[in-house]
Design a protein around this motif. Structure first.
Motif, PDB file in Angstrom:
ATOM      1  N   HIS A  21       0.828  -1.209   0.000  1.00  0.00           N
ATOM      2  CA  HIS A  21       0.000   0.000   0.000  1.00  0.00           C
ATOM      3  C   HIS A  21       0.860   1.256   0.000  1.00  0.00           C
ATOM      4  O   HIS A  21       0.530   2.242  -0.667  1.00  0.00           O
ATOM      5  CB  HIS A  21      -0.963   0.002   1.176  1.00  0.00           C
ATOM      6  N   SER A  22       1.968   1.233   0.722  1.00  0.00           N
ATOM      7  CA  SER A  22       2.863   2.385   0.745  1.00  0.00           C
ATOM      8  C   SER A  22       3.438   2.655  -0.633  1.00  0.00           C
ATOM      9  O   SER A  22       3.534   3.815  -1.058  1.00  0.00           O
ATOM     10  CB  SER A  22       3.995   2.165   1.749  1.00  0.00           C
ATOM     11  N   PHE A  33       2.828   5.954  -2.827  1.00  0.00           N
ATOM     12  CA  PHE A  33       4.019   6.657  -3.295  1.00  0.00           C
ATOM     13  C   PHE A  33       3.928   6.949  -4.794  1.00  0.00           C
ATOM     14  O   PHE A  33       4.168   8.072  -5.235  1.00  0.00           O
ATOM     15  CB  PHE A  33       5.256   5.806  -2.982  1.00  0.00           C
ATOM     16  N   LEU A  34       3.573   5.961  -5.582  1.00  0.00           N
ATOM     17  CA  LEU A  34       3.461   6.143  -7.034  1.00  0.00           C
ATOM     18  C   LEU A  34       2.357   7.139  -7.387  1.00  0.00           C
ATOM     19  O   LEU A  34       2.546   8.037  -8.208  1.00  0.00           O
ATOM     20  CB  LEU A  34       3.209   4.802  -7.711  1.00  0.00           C
ATOM     21  N   GLY A  35       1.197   6.976  -6.766  1.00  0.00           N
ATOM     22  CA  GLY A  35       0.090   7.890  -7.018  1.00  0.00           C
ATOM     23  C   GLY A  35       0.419   9.301  -6.582  1.00  0.00           C
ATOM     24  O   GLY A  35       0.111  10.277  -7.281  1.00  0.00           O
ATOM     25  N   GLY A  36       1.064   9.440  -5.432  1.00  0.00           N
ATOM     26  CA  GLY A  36       1.436  10.755  -4.932  1.00  0.00           C
ATOM     27  C   GLY A  36       2.401  11.466  -5.863  1.00  0.00           C
ATOM     28  O   GLY A  36       2.294  12.679  -6.076  1.00  0.00           O
ATOM     29  N   GLY A  37       3.323  10.726  -6.432  1.00  0.00           N
ATOM     30  CA  GLY A  37       4.257  11.315  -7.390  1.00  0.00           C
ATOM     31  C   GLY A  37       3.537  11.839  -8.621  1.00  0.00           C
ATOM     32  O   GLY A  37       3.808  12.952  -9.090  1.00  0.00           O
ATOM     33  N   SER A  56      -9.150  -1.923  -2.290  1.00  0.00           N
ATOM     34  CA  SER A  56      -8.526  -0.872  -1.489  1.00  0.00           C
ATOM     35  C   SER A  56      -7.254  -0.328  -2.131  1.00  0.00           C
ATOM     36  O   SER A  56      -6.913   0.834  -1.944  1.00  0.00           O
ATOM     37  CB  SER A  56      -8.236  -1.381  -0.082  1.00  0.00           C
ATOM     38  N   SER A  57      -6.539  -1.142  -2.898  1.00  0.00           N
ATOM     39  CA  SER A  57      -5.312  -0.661  -3.530  1.00  0.00           C
ATOM     40  C   SER A  57      -5.599   0.471  -4.502  1.00  0.00           C
ATOM     41  O   SER A  57      -4.896   1.482  -4.524  1.00  0.00           O
ATOM     42  CB  SER A  57      -4.600  -1.802  -4.256  1.00  0.00           C
ATOM     43  N   TRP A  58      -6.628   0.305  -5.330  1.00  0.00           N
ATOM     44  CA  TRP A  58      -6.987   1.364  -6.277  1.00  0.00           C
ATOM     45  C   TRP A  58      -7.513   2.591  -5.549  1.00  0.00           C
ATOM     46  O   TRP A  58      -7.223   3.718  -5.937  1.00  0.00           O
ATOM     47  CB  TRP A  58      -8.024   0.871  -7.287  1.00  0.00           C
ATOM     48  N   PHE A 105      -5.665   6.277  -5.950  1.00  0.00           N
ATOM     49  CA  PHE A 105      -6.315   7.482  -6.449  1.00  0.00           C
ATOM     50  C   PHE A 105      -6.566   8.537  -5.372  1.00  0.00           C
ATOM     51  O   PHE A 105      -6.257   9.711  -5.574  1.00  0.00           O
ATOM     52  CB  PHE A 105      -7.634   7.149  -7.148  1.00  0.00           C
ATOM     53  N   THR A 106      -7.130   8.138  -4.237  1.00  0.00           N
ATOM     54  CA  THR A 106      -7.523   9.147  -3.248  1.00  0.00           C
ATOM     55  C   THR A 106      -6.336   9.633  -2.415  1.00  0.00           C
ATOM     56  O   THR A 106      -6.041  10.827  -2.385  1.00  0.00           O
ATOM     57  CB  THR A 106      -8.650   8.632  -2.338  1.00  0.00           C
ATOM     58  N   THR A 107      -5.650   8.730  -1.742  1.00  0.00           N
ATOM     59  CA  THR A 107      -4.523   9.128  -0.893  1.00  0.00           C
ATOM     60  C   THR A 107      -3.307   9.496  -1.740  1.00  0.00           C
ATOM     61  O   THR A 107      -2.632  10.484  -1.453  1.00  0.00           O
ATOM     62  CB  THR A 107      -4.160   7.992   0.088  1.00  0.00           C
TER      63      THR A 107
END
Length: 135
Positions: A9-10, A14-18, A69-71, A75-77
């Motif tokens: 999950h981290s 991390f990837l989404g946040g980038g 939950s991964s998706w 997307f959200t976090t």
């Protein structure tokens, strides 16, 4: 087992946040170049657009419970957490205040909060329109 899920999950966050942070940067550059530096249009846009998108996504995720939950975390976090930024909003407000534009700073705070809250509701409403109950 729990450690593996946390690390997975981290990495997803991390990837989404980038991706979200790069998107925020590009919107900020676009706004600066096309609208000028007198008002934080880029930050306002990402906060309102992010609120609209999170409302839409939460509605979609609630409707399509099998997304996982991964998706949702991606997307959200991740993406939207990296895209929207309360810290930039706070700094922009401080900069307006320190330039003596107290009324503009207050309007920016009130407007951002009001329009962002409205955008969350609109996003959720859109998800309910495009994903009717029972489909």
């Amino acid at each position: 087992m729990v450690y593996t899920a946390v690390m997975e999950h981290s990495a997803i966050i991390f990837l989404g946040g980038g991706l979200g942070a790069v998107g925020r940067h590009l919107v900020g550059l676009f706004a600066l170049r096309h609208l000028g530096a007198g008002f934080p249009y880029g930050t306002l846009f990402v906060n309102v657009a992010g609120s609209l998108l999170i409302g839409l996504m939460i509605g979609i995720f609630a409707h399509r419970g099998a997304i996982g939950s991964s998706w949702q975390l991606f997307f959200t976090t991740g993406v939207l957490g990296g895209f929207t930024t309360f810290s930039a909003f706070s700094l922009d407000t401080l900069n307006l205040w320190q330039r003596g534009e107290v009324g503009l700073a207050a309007g920016y705070v009130a407007g951002t909060v009001a329009v962002s809250l409205l955008a969350v509701f609109v996003g959720l409403a859109i998800s309910r329109i495009i994903l009717p109950v029972g489909s």
